[in-house]
Design an enzyme around this catalytic site. Structure first.
Site, short mmCIF file in Angstrom:
data_model
loop_
_atom_site.label_atom_id
_atom_site.label_comp_id
_atom_site.label_asym_id
_atom_site.label_seq_id
_atom_site.Cartn_x
_atom_site.Cartn_y
_atom_site.Cartn_z
N GLY A 10 32.48 34.86 57.37
CA GLY A 10 33.08 33.80 56.54
C GLY A 10 34.07 32.97 57.35
N GLY A 13 37.41 35.23 58.57
CA GLY A 13 36.90 36.36 59.35
C GLY A 13 36.27 35.93 60.66
CE LYS A 32 25.99 41.82 48.29
NZ LYS A 32 26.76 42.32 47.11
CB THR A 116 45.25 35.85 48.41
OG1 THR A 116 45.68 34.59 47.89
CG2 THR A 116 44.85 36.73 47.23
CG ASP A 117 49.36 32.35 48.36
OD1 ASP A 117 48.21 32.44 47.87
OD2 ASP A 117 49.82 31.27 48.80
CE1 TYR A 140 39.98 35.62 46.04
CE2 TYR A 140 41.96 34.40 45.45
CZ TYR A 140 41.19 35.05 46.40
OH TYR A 140 41.63 35.16 47.71
CE LYS A 144 41.70 39.31 48.29
NZ LYS A 144 40.87 39.81 49.44
CG ASN A 170 44.07 30.84 55.94
OD1 ASN A 170 43.76 31.29 57.04
ND2 ASN A 170 45.05 31.35 55.22
N PRO A 195 37.59 14.52 43.63
CG PRO A 195 36.25 16.43 43.30
CD PRO A 195 36.54 15.34 44.28
NE ARG A 204 46.97 26.34 45.19
CZ ARG A 204 47.38 26.21 43.93
NH1 ARG A 204 48.65 25.83 43.68
NH2 ARG A 204 46.58 26.44 42.92
CG ASN A 239 46.48 20.36 45.05
OD1 ASN A 239 46.78 21.06 46.01
ND2 ASN A 239 46.16 20.86 43.87
N GLY A 265 43.92 27.76 33.47
CA GLY A 265 44.91 28.72 33.99
C GLY A 265 45.42 28.39 35.38
#
Ligand code: NAD
Ligand code: DAU
Length: 327
Positions: A10, A13, A32, A116-117, A140, A144, A170, A195, A204, A239, A265
């Protein structure tokens, strides 16, 4: 050192595997190859490859034999997909992490979980420390956070040498274009609408992928077993400002910006305090302005990497997610 890098095909990684192979480590990648994992990401990296899921005990056991340490990047990583299709998040983060921990325990291997944060949830001001409570918001981040707790339990219960690195957002080369930065870069280069969810004022904490890779390596070598380390980027940015900078770097027009329905959310702001990992001797080297310029250039220079993605199944994902086709 011989490293088993799970999820090493990924984005983060593969950048980590490149870094470590370049420093002389022997790298075994177990992946995978979901939609987000690609052998092409490792084309220039010396490594051994095992095509398997982390939830497969036999494949994991075979891949772990002879390794000195395990670094687990393997995950489903896109918050929007966790809202529409959470199943795989639960399987990979809960069952998969469990299988890895069991195999590491049987062999007494040092185990680093990449987290992750987002496990801390949203913070209106100030920054999270490693002692902040876990308050995840999405399937998600909840799965985690569950994996983090399971990892920590293996230190307390079995004495396994576990470490956790919680990274902020990242960006950089090889990131799949479902995420904000590469999606906006490729849309801007193609003249497609950009978008922006809701008002675009979500903040972020941006971390260049090589800085995260160096941070993970640093914690693997110098971290204290049982500890979690926040690894945050040097700059925060709303953003809409990220999108404006990409418009400037690509030469696109502001009229491409389209405010669309907000993510359910949606966490408003992430911010990590990274004093603990800085005390170990790590610090980020790439400021956001510089890293973003490099990233735009990488996508300009690597059409052969993203063209098969953007012309394949990604188009269907895009239409489902945004209610309109790519141009
Ligand atoms: P990515 O989606 O680019 O890559 C995930 C990789 O894991 C892919 O190669 C995929 O094939 C593999 N994978 C998925 N399920 C698997 C399974 N069951 N078994 C084996 N391999 C599997 O993700 P990324 O952005 O590189 O994130 C890597 C890790 O870093 C994740 O654990 C993520 O939670 C964490 N993280 C990401 C960010 C970010 O901004 N992207 C920030 C902090 C932490
Ligand atoms: O904070 C670390 C996390 O960063 C990682 O753990 C996740 O794996 C990674 O996906 C990322 O999560 P985010 O949800 O913050 O990243 P994403 O790129 O999906 O979105 C970044 C911000 O941009 C977020 O506020 C949502 C917004 N956004 C995103 C997309 C894809 C948009 O406004 N429009 C978009 O089309």
């Amino acid at each position: 050192m011989k490293l088993l890098v799970c999820g090493g095909a990924g984005f983060i990684g593969s950048n980590f595997a490149r870094l470590r192979a370049g420093e002389g480590d022997e790298v075994v990648v177990l992946d995978k190859l979901t939609y987000a994992g690609r052998r092409e990401n490792l084309a220039d990296v010396e490594h051994e490859f095992v095509h398997a899921g982390i939830e497969d005990p036999a494949a994991v056991a075979a891949a772990m034999d002879g390794a000195d340490a395990v670094v687990n990047f393997a995950a489903e990583t896109h918050v929007d997909r966790s809202i529409t299709e959470p199943d795989a998040f639960i399987r990979t983060h809960a069952q998969g992490t469990f299988v890895l921990l069991e195999a590491a325990r049987q062999r007494g291997l040092r185990f680093l979980q990449v987290s992750t944060d987002e496990v801390y949830g949203s913070i209106p001001e100030g920054s999270f420390t490693e002692r902040s409570p876990l308050a995840p918001s999405s399937p998600y981040s909840a799965t985690k956070a569950g994996a983090d707790l399971l990892v920590a339990s293996y230190l307390h219960t079995y004495g396994l040498e576990t470490l956790i690195c919680r990274g902020s957002n990242n960006y950089g080369p090889y990131q799949y274009p479902e995420k904000l930065v590469p999606l906006m870069i490729l849309n801007a280069l193609h003249g497609d609408p950009l978008p922006v969810y809701g008002d675009g004022m979500q903040v972020r904490n941006w971390l260049y992928v090589e800085d995260f890779g160096r941070g993970i390596g640093h914690v693997l070598e110098h971290g204290a077993p049982g500890e979690a380390y926040n690894v945050g980027g040097p700059d925060e940015c709303p953003n809409i400002e990220v999108v404006r900078r990409i418009i400037e770097l690509t030469g696109a027009g502001e009229e491409l910006i389209e405010h669309v329905t907000d993510r359910p959310g949606h966490d408003r702001r992430y911010s990590l305090g990274s004093e603990k990992v800085r005390a170990l001797g790590w610090q980020p080297q790439v400021r956001f302005a510089d890293g973003l310029e490099r990233t735009v250039q990488w996508y300009r220079d690597n059409v052969a990497w993203w063209e098969p993605i953007r012309s394949g199944a990604y188009r269907e994902y895009y239409t489902r997610q945004y209610g309109r086709a790519l141009g």
